[in-house]
Design an enzyme around this catalytic site. Structure first.
Site, PDB file in Angstrom:
ATOM      1  N   TYR A  26     -46.561  62.129  36.238  1.00 32.89           N
ATOM      2  CA  TYR A  26     -45.121  62.239  36.475  1.00 32.89           C
ATOM      3  C   TYR A  26     -44.870  63.384  37.447  1.00 32.89           C
ATOM      4  CZ  TYR A  26     -45.183  59.504  32.184  1.00 32.89           C
ATOM      5  OH  TYR A  26     -45.451  58.539  31.240  1.00 32.89           O
ATOM      6  N   ASN A  48     -38.386  50.552  34.640  1.00 31.88           N
ATOM      7  CA  ASN A  48     -39.269  49.750  35.496  1.00 31.88           C
ATOM      8  C   ASN A  48     -38.876  48.284  35.677  1.00 31.88           C
ATOM      9  OD1 ASN A  48     -41.341  48.947  37.140  1.00 31.88           O
ATOM     10  ND2 ASN A  48     -42.945  49.179  35.626  1.00 31.88           N
ATOM     11  N   CYS A  56     -46.649  51.097  36.307  1.00 33.14           N
ATOM     12  CA  CYS A  56     -46.213  52.281  35.571  1.00 33.14           C
ATOM     13  C   CYS A  56     -47.250  52.709  34.528  1.00 33.14           C
ATOM     14  CB  CYS A  56     -44.864  52.031  34.904  1.00 33.14           C
ATOM     15  SG  CYS A  56     -44.838  50.642  33.784  1.00 33.14           S
ATOM     16  N   HIS A  57     -48.176  51.823  34.186  1.00 36.53           N
ATOM     17  CA  HIS A  57     -49.195  52.204  33.205  1.00 36.53           C
ATOM     18  C   HIS A  57     -50.196  53.181  33.802  1.00 36.53           C
ATOM     19  CE1 HIS A  57     -50.943  48.810  35.422  1.00 36.53           C
ATOM     20  NE2 HIS A  57     -52.130  49.313  35.112  1.00 36.53           N
ATOM     21  N   GLU A  83     -59.007  48.391  33.694  1.00 35.71           N
ATOM     22  CA  GLU A  83     -59.269  48.798  35.076  1.00 35.71           C
ATOM     23  C   GLU A  83     -60.475  49.715  35.163  1.00 35.71           C
ATOM     24  OE1 GLU A  83     -55.633  50.472  36.573  1.00 35.71           O
ATOM     25  OE2 GLU A  83     -54.620  48.542  36.570  1.00 35.71           O
TER      26      GLU A  83
END
Length: 105
Positions: A26, A48, A56-57, A83
């Site tokens: 952030y 979002n 946003c994750h 990921e």
DNA sequence: TATTTGACCAAGA
DNA sequence: ATCTTGGCCAAAT
């Protein structure tokens, strides 16, 4: 279409440049945008409107912990692991290395 | 217009 | 290492 404030729009645009397998924070987003509104950025993530196009994750807290997620952090952790990001005790493993460096202005 | 609320942050105790 | 406190800024109420 809802009216999108300039800062929100810029935040989403910048976040889209963070690739899979990397994370940002952030604060890093706020810093790259030239503002100190870290908390407001958290709100933008909560709303979002462009999910999942806007990842946003991939936004976590400055200390390497997960932060929050609309619908529960469990889901956020699952997305990150998908990921290739490793997480233990709610914090990112090898956090400094995975942190995506925004191009300097 | 004024007050309250946050997916935050940094520094103290 | 965990918890509290004060500060920060944009949005929502």
């Amino acid at each position: 279409m809802h009216a999108m404030t300039p800062l929100a729009k810029r935040t989403y645009t910048l976040l889209k440049t963070v690739p899979a397998g990397r994370v940002t924070t952030y604060k890093a987003l706020a810093d790259a945008l030239g503002t100190r509104a870290y908390r407001a950025i958290g709100q933008f993530m909560k709303h979002n409107p462009y999910a999942p196009a806007v990842p946003c994750h991939r936004v976590v807290s400055s200390d390497g912990t997960i932060g929050g997620f609309n619908g529960g952090i469990t889901k956020k952790i699952r997305l990150l692991r998908a990921e290739g990001i490793k997480i233990s005790k709610n914090s990112i493993i090898d956090f400094p290395t995975l942190l995506f460096p925004f191009p300097a202005s």
